[in-house]
Design a protein around this motif. Structure first.
Motif, PDB file in Angstrom:
ATOM      1  N   ARG A 206       0.711  -1.123  -0.052  1.00 24.21           N
ATOM      2  CA  ARG A 206       0.025  -0.133   0.036  1.00 24.21           C
ATOM      3  C   ARG A 206       0.867   1.299  -0.035  1.00 24.21           C
ATOM      4  O   ARG A 206       1.895   1.160   1.162  1.00 24.21           O
TER       5      ARG A 206
ATOM      6  N   TYR B 207      -1.790  -4.919   0.184  1.00 20.70           N
ATOM      7  CA  TYR B 207      -3.168  -4.864  -0.056  1.00 20.70           C
ATOM      8  C   TYR B 207      -3.575  -6.085   0.231  1.00 20.70           C
ATOM      9  O   TYR B 207      -2.884  -7.150  -0.065  1.00 20.70           O
TER      10      TYR B 207
ATOM     11  N   ARG C 195     -17.830  -7.190  -1.118  1.00 22.54           N
ATOM     12  CA  ARG C 195     -16.950  -6.501  -0.154  1.00 22.54           C
ATOM     13  C   ARG C 195     -16.222  -5.555  -0.690  1.00 22.54           C
ATOM     14  O   ARG C 195     -15.548  -5.418  -1.656  1.00 22.54           O
ATOM     15  N   ASP C 196     -16.225  -4.539   0.186  1.00 25.64           N
ATOM     16  CA  ASP C 196     -15.392  -3.186  -0.035  1.00 25.64           C
ATOM     17  C   ASP C 196     -14.084  -3.375   0.356  1.00 25.64           C
ATOM     18  O   ASP C 196     -13.710  -3.632   1.118  1.00 25.64           O
ATOM     19  N   LEU C 197     -13.020  -3.066  -0.610  1.00 25.81           N
ATOM     20  CA  LEU C 197     -11.695  -3.146  -0.351  1.00 25.81           C
ATOM     21  C   LEU C 197     -11.160  -1.735  -0.278  1.00 25.81           C
ATOM     22  O   LEU C 197     -10.054  -1.502   0.022  1.00 25.81           O
ATOM     23  N   GLY C 198     -11.990  -0.667  -0.248  1.00 22.38           N
ATOM     24  CA  GLY C 198     -11.534   0.738  -0.329  1.00 22.38           C
ATOM     25  C   GLY C 198     -10.689   1.166  -1.709  1.00 22.38           C
ATOM     26  O   GLY C 198     -10.720   0.513  -2.459  1.00 22.38           O
ATOM     27  N   PHE C 199      -9.792   2.332  -1.292  1.00 24.97           N
ATOM     28  CA  PHE C 199      -9.290   2.630  -2.602  1.00 24.97           C
ATOM     29  C   PHE C 199      -8.072   2.100  -2.778  1.00 24.97           C
ATOM     30  O   PHE C 199      -7.314   1.629  -1.631  1.00 24.97           O
TER      31      PHE C 199
ATOM     32  N   ARG D 169     -11.718   2.470  -6.774  1.00 22.07           N
ATOM     33  CA  ARG D 169     -12.751   1.853  -5.557  1.00 22.07           C
ATOM     34  C   ARG D 169     -12.618   0.437  -5.854  1.00 22.07           C
ATOM     35  O   ARG D 169     -13.709  -0.188  -6.774  1.00 22.07           O
TER      36      ARG D 169
ATOM     37  N   GLY E 180     -13.637  -3.713  -5.034  1.00 18.66           N
ATOM     38  CA  GLY E 180     -14.362  -4.368  -4.402  1.00 18.66           C
ATOM     39  C   GLY E 180     -14.609  -6.032  -4.685  1.00 18.66           C
ATOM     40  O   GLY E 180     -13.962  -6.097  -5.938  1.00 18.66           O
TER      41      GLY E 180
END
Lengths: 232, 317
Positions: free
Chosen positions: A18, A28, A190-194, A212, A214
């Motif tokens: 990251r 990540y 599932r949201d993994l964010g940016f 974004r 997911g």
């Protein structure tokens, strides 16, 4: 999508750092599109083509481990090398590791395995002899035979990637039903964010591009290069 | 010197007896462990350090075999002076880059200069900040973490020392002592050892990257020499006995390779030696067997049958 390819990649560890946590590296949850592009370019790439990642299938549960290592704190200073070149003498050019040591932890992925779905586009550098079929053939031939320009890796070079081509009509590799949990977006997305999409090497300053990310049923969709979903 | 024209992949098998092959700074220098499987680990950088140290020893001061990422004091400053004397025509030639400073061409010259002089830059690469071009050299040799073939059991050994570090410590121990001379001034220390562990590391050598850094056939021989002998020159109180047991090299006919690396690596099979018979490590029947304590408790088989065409197996140790 006529020129799409699918590549199965796996390894013992992966480290897709990251950018916000790169001193003590944290990976990540999923391989980034830019890392996937790097894997494909390790097998076949020419200035005439540009790989575009379409989606990444996650085949294994997402698990982490921490590894701390002794690392060197500095890059090689170009000024010193230049001076040494002009002087014709190597004195003082080397790095003394025990005087310039940093201990850094990396939080790495354990036993990651993915299927990369991608295609390529021809760039402005493509000549008359660069047909899509030719590059597709070269890639498929190399990937099927295990040939590569250099061994691809999962994020960093110490974590080598094994790879196998998935022929167009073949099914996806087996995914352990136990991996099909909410963690991989089974049931609810599932949201993994940016997540880092790639680095814009053409623009001045080489800015990072994000999207974004997911996971839905184990698959991460990657927006195309001109999509509004890619943020600067 | 001709640059390497063929791809190579290799399997390095080494063992440790009563020593700590690679301490974990996160765990108080305990041997590195995979916490999920209890298999021991040795980091890639640890092995690369030993290769550098070996080359430094074996080729001290020789042209083109300097080590960029050095450990300890510079012992060969004198040799470096000789190096200057050996190349009297250099300053003239090297002044030319001044004509076109700060561009890609110069960055390439700087890179080539480093590759030509330093074995480790040529082999493993280095990150060089050259302003315009970030000047990263990727070396042809890529190594992975080594991991033990079976779970290891790190043992903590407490040792004592008969001297005190300073006056205050001496006084303190004297006050607490019950008159036993032997326990006076004693300091306790800890050593972590692995009674026995057999480790496997995989490596890759890209012929295409060798073209870029000038990594030659002679460099390859030196690299293999280092892999075989590096532990012989890395003796210390912590390491115990470490030895390279096998180095299996897969030489491809083609620069890009003739077979996938993982398929070739699977040809090297390690099992337990049960009265001279090969038994797979995941054989359930191994449960009653005593833990391995020496190399002859294992067997290494290299499957030479039906090799993919254009792949040659070299058994270097």
């Amino acid at each position: 999508m006529a020129y799409g390819i699918r590549l199965h990649v796996w390894g013992r560890y992966g480290l897709f750092t990251r950018p916000e946590m790169k001193v003590e590296r944290v990976s990540y949850d999923v391989m980034t599109p830019s890392a996937a592009r790097g894997v494909l370019e390790a097998i076949h790439w020419k200035p005439a083509i540009r790989w575009v990642i379409d989606r990444i299938h996650v085949l294994e549960p997402i698990r982490f481990q921490s590894i701390r290592r002794n690392e060197v704190g500095h890059k090689a200073p170009a000024g010193n090398i230049k001076r040494a070149m002009n002087r014709g003498d190597l004195e003082g050019l080397q790095i003394l590791v025990d005087e310039d040591r940093q201990q850094r932890a990396s939080t790495v992925l354990v036993a990651p395995a993915y299927v990369i779905e991608a295609h390529f586009e021809l760039t402005a550098k493509a000549g008359a002899e660069d047909t899509e079929g030719k590059h597709l053939d070269i890639f498929n031939r190399r990937a099927a035979r295990g040939q590569c320009f250099h061994q691809p890796c999962l994020g960093t070079r110490e974590f080598a990637a094994s790879f196998a081509l998935i022929p167009p009509d073949a099914p996806l590799p087996f995914r352990d039903p136990q991996a099909e949990t909410a963690d991989l977006g089974f049931g609810t997305p599932r949201d993994l964010g940016f997540m880092l999409w790639d680095i814009d090497h053409a623009a001045p300053g080489r800015p990072s591009l994000f999207f974004r990310a997911g996971l839905r049923d184990g698959v991460m969709e990657v927006p195309g290069p001109d999509s509004a979903e890619v943020r600067r | 010197m001709t640059t390497l024209s063929r791809r190579h992949d290799f399997v390095l098998i080494f063992d440790v007896t009563n020593g700590n092959p690679n301490g974990d700074p996160d765990a108080g220098n305990l041997p590195r462990l995979d916490p999920e499987t209890n298999h021991g680990l040795v980091s890639d950088v640890s092995l690369k350090r030993k290769i550098r140290n070996y080359v430094e020893l074996a080729r001290t001061g020789q042209d083109g075999f300097h080590i960029y990422v050095e450990e300890g004091a510079i012992l060969n400053d004198k040799h470096r002076q000789a190096y200057v004397a050996l190349r009297p025509d250099d300053p003239k030639a090297q002044k030319e880059p001044k004509l076109n400073p700060k561009d890609d061409a110069e960055a390439i010259r700087l890179r080539d200069f480093m590759c030509r002089n330093f074995f480790d830059v040529r082999t493993f690469g280095a990150v060089m900040s050259t302003g315009i071009n970030c000047g990263q050299v990727k070396g042809p040799v890529q190594m992975t973490f080594a991991s033990s073939v079976e779970p290891i059991l790190p043992v903590e050994i407490t040792v004592t020392r008969m001297a005190a570090t300073n006056e205050a410590e001496k006084k303190k121990t004297a006050e607490g002592a019950d008159g036993d001379q032997r326990s006076d001034n004693r300091t306790m220390g800890r050593k972590h050892i692995v009674p026995y562990g057999l480790y496997v590391a995989h490596g890759f050598i890209s012929a295409k990257f060798a073209e870029r850094t000038g990594f030659s056939d002679a460099d390859l021989d030196l690299l293999f020499e280092a892999l075989v002998s590096m532990f012989e020159h890395d003796r210390s109180a912590a390491r115990g006995e470490m030895t390279t047991r096998k180095l299996v090299v897969f030489r491809h006919e083609n620069a890009l390779g003739n077979a996938p690396a993982h398929v070739l690596f699977d040809r090297v099979k390690i099992g337990r030696n049960v009265d001279g018979a090969f038994r797979d490590l995941d054989d359930k029947g191994l449960g009653n067997l005593a833990p391995a304590r020496k190399f002859s408790d294992y067997m290494v088989k290299i499957d030479q049958e039906d090799l993919p065409s254009g792949v040659e197996i070299l058994d270097l140790a």
